[in-house]
Motif scaffolding. Structure first.
Motif, PDB file in Angstrom:
ATOM      1  N   CYS A 134       0.852  -1.193   0.000  1.00 25.22           N
ATOM      2  CA  CYS A 134       0.000   0.000   0.000  1.00 25.22           C
ATOM      3  C   CYS A 134       0.884   1.236   0.000  1.00 25.22           C
ATOM      4  O   CYS A 134       2.110   1.145   0.056  1.00 25.22           O
ATOM      5  N   ARG A 146       1.741   3.313   2.093  1.00 32.52           N
ATOM      6  CA  ARG A 146       2.614   3.621   3.240  1.00 32.52           C
ATOM      7  C   ARG A 146       4.071   3.228   2.989  1.00 32.52           C
ATOM      8  O   ARG A 146       4.979   3.776   3.593  1.00 32.52           O
ATOM      9  N   GLU A 147       4.274   2.217   2.152  1.00 37.30           N
ATOM     10  CA  GLU A 147       5.613   1.763   1.780  1.00 37.30           C
ATOM     11  C   GLU A 147       6.505   1.529   2.992  1.00 37.30           C
ATOM     12  O   GLU A 147       7.590   2.099   3.126  1.00 37.30           O
ATOM     13  N   VAL A 204       9.058  -3.413   5.088  1.00 38.45           N
ATOM     14  CA  VAL A 204       9.401  -4.530   5.980  1.00 38.45           C
ATOM     15  C   VAL A 204       9.145  -5.859   5.258  1.00 38.45           C
ATOM     16  O   VAL A 204       8.425  -5.906   4.267  1.00 38.45           O
ATOM     17  N   ASN A 255      -4.758  -0.145   6.679  1.00 41.36           N
ATOM     18  CA  ASN A 255      -3.605   0.737   6.467  1.00 41.36           C
ATOM     19  C   ASN A 255      -3.923   2.187   6.828  1.00 41.36           C
ATOM     20  O   ASN A 255      -3.076   3.051   6.716  1.00 41.36           O
TER      21      ASN A 255
HETATM   22  S1  SF4 Z   1       3.316  -3.191   5.693  1.00 44.62           S
HETATM   23 FE1  SF4 Z   1       1.085  -2.852   5.506  1.00 44.62          FE
HETATM   24  S2  SF4 Z   1       0.826  -0.643   5.848  1.00 44.62           S
HETATM   25 FE2  SF4 Z   1       3.003  -1.010   5.351  1.00 44.62          FE
HETATM   26  S3  SF4 Z   1       3.190  -0.786   3.085  1.00 44.62           S
HETATM   27 FE3  SF4 Z   1       2.821  -2.937   3.510  1.00 44.62          FE
HETATM   28  S4  SF4 Z   1       0.586  -3.117   3.326  1.00 44.62           S
HETATM   29 FE4  SF4 Z   1       1.010  -0.957   3.620  1.00 44.62          FE
END
Ligand code: SF4
Length: 315
Positions: A35, A37-38, A41, A88
């Motif tokens: 999404c 937010r990038e 992780v 998110n």
């Molecule tokens: S960890 Fe979750 S909130 Fe973060 S970029 Fe990935 S989907 Fe989006």
């Protein structure tokens, strides 16, 4: 289902492209930018550091035919909703915060997701409606691959808070039939304050443009049931916090005057809203009426039918 209509993903399934999309989506979980937010992780190892608190497996809070969605989704037999846990966005007024921010639900494998879709289809639902899907697109695609092989044919609804990555929407091109994004805000600072997210208006407007490019304006069958297209939701907030005037201008001028729009009046203070004035009160009837007039004044005429009827009843 209208004669000659086929859900978008079936072609990708037959060509083998759907399988490739699943692999690509799971690769992107390793340095997550699923999404906007990038977070970067590796969700295949753990959910640590993921703003959506979701690891390799999706979490589902419930699935069932739903009759409270917009009438083109509900028809006679209901919309086949699958509610994903976590989100998110972190809306401080979320009415489902136990699910979206506390994560109530069960971890599922793609096989479980596929079984849910097939069960909803066997119950007669008109579509499969993924609620809060933005952070679990790889898992949805994996479940879809299994379900399509087992005979799923219903159109898919992507029912999102609207903070979606363009790269992820590319993975959904030719997969999703009906996009149903929220447009929550038109002001960056308001979005940051109340949903803890950066650049919401820019990200959201780019996403809505891409969704419309993929599926166009909403098309229904002879019974008024949605087959394909864009359906937008806009929740009116107290004191104009949702930026309705700019939202309807954007839709009318930059998307299409034929956009199907649900201007929603059901805001009520939940979660932390009681201590965040002016979100500590319901939206007034006058505020809602003004929002509808803004939409009509901007040239949007396909407003969800329940709302104008309510206005008429209250006058
Ligand atoms: S960890 Fe979750 S909130 Fe973060 S970029 Fe990935 S989907 Fe989006």
């Amino acid at each position: 289902m209208a004669e000659g209509f086929e859900s978008a993903y079936l072609e990708l399934y037959r060509s083998g492209a759907l399988k490739t999309r699943v692999a690509e989506a799971y690769r992107r979980l390793e340095n997550c930018n699923i999404c906007a937010r990038e977070c970067g992780v590796n969700r295949r190892e753990s959910a640590k550091g993921a703003a959506c608190r979701t690891g390799e497996r999706a979490v589902v809070s419930s699935y069932a035919p739903h009759f409270g969605e917009e009438s083109p989704l509900v028809g006679r037999e209901g919309s086949g909703t699958v509610f994903f846990s976590w989100c998110n966005l972190m809306c401080q007024y979320c009415q489902n915060y136990e699910i979206s921010q506390l994560g109530y639900g069960q971890e599922v494998e793609p096989e479980n997701l596929a079984a849910m879709m097939l069960r909803l289809q066997s119950m007669g639902c008109h579509n499969i409606n993924f609620v809060s899907p933005s952070h679990v697109v790889p898992q949805i695609l994996a479940g879809l691959l299994i379900a399509a092989a087992a005979g799923l044919h219903l159109p898919l609804v992507y029912n999102t808070g609207g903070y979606d990555s363009l790269k992820t929407l590319e993975l959904l091109d030719g997969v999703v039939d009906i996009y149903m994004p929220d447009i929550k805000y038109a002001d960056e600072a308001v979005a940051r304050r109340y949903s803890k997210v950066k650049n919401y208006p820019a990200v959201n407007q780019a996403a809505v443009k891409e969704m419309h490019r993929q599926v166009g304006d909403l098309v229904t069958n002879e019974h008024g049931v949605a087959l394909r297209g864009l359906l937008v939701r806009h929740l009116v907030l107290p004191e104009g916090l949702a930026g309705t005037r700019e939202v309807v201008r954007f839709l009318a001028e930059e998307i299409s005057p034929d956009t199907y729009l649900n201007v929603m009046d059901q805001y009520r203070p939940c979660h932390k809203a009681g201590s965040l004035p002016p979100l500590d009160r319901r939206t007034s009837r006058q505020e809602y009426d003004e929002a509808v007039q803004m939409a009509l004044g901007a040239g949007l005429t396909r407003l969800d039918k329940r709302e104008p009827r309510l206005i008429w009843l209250f006058r």
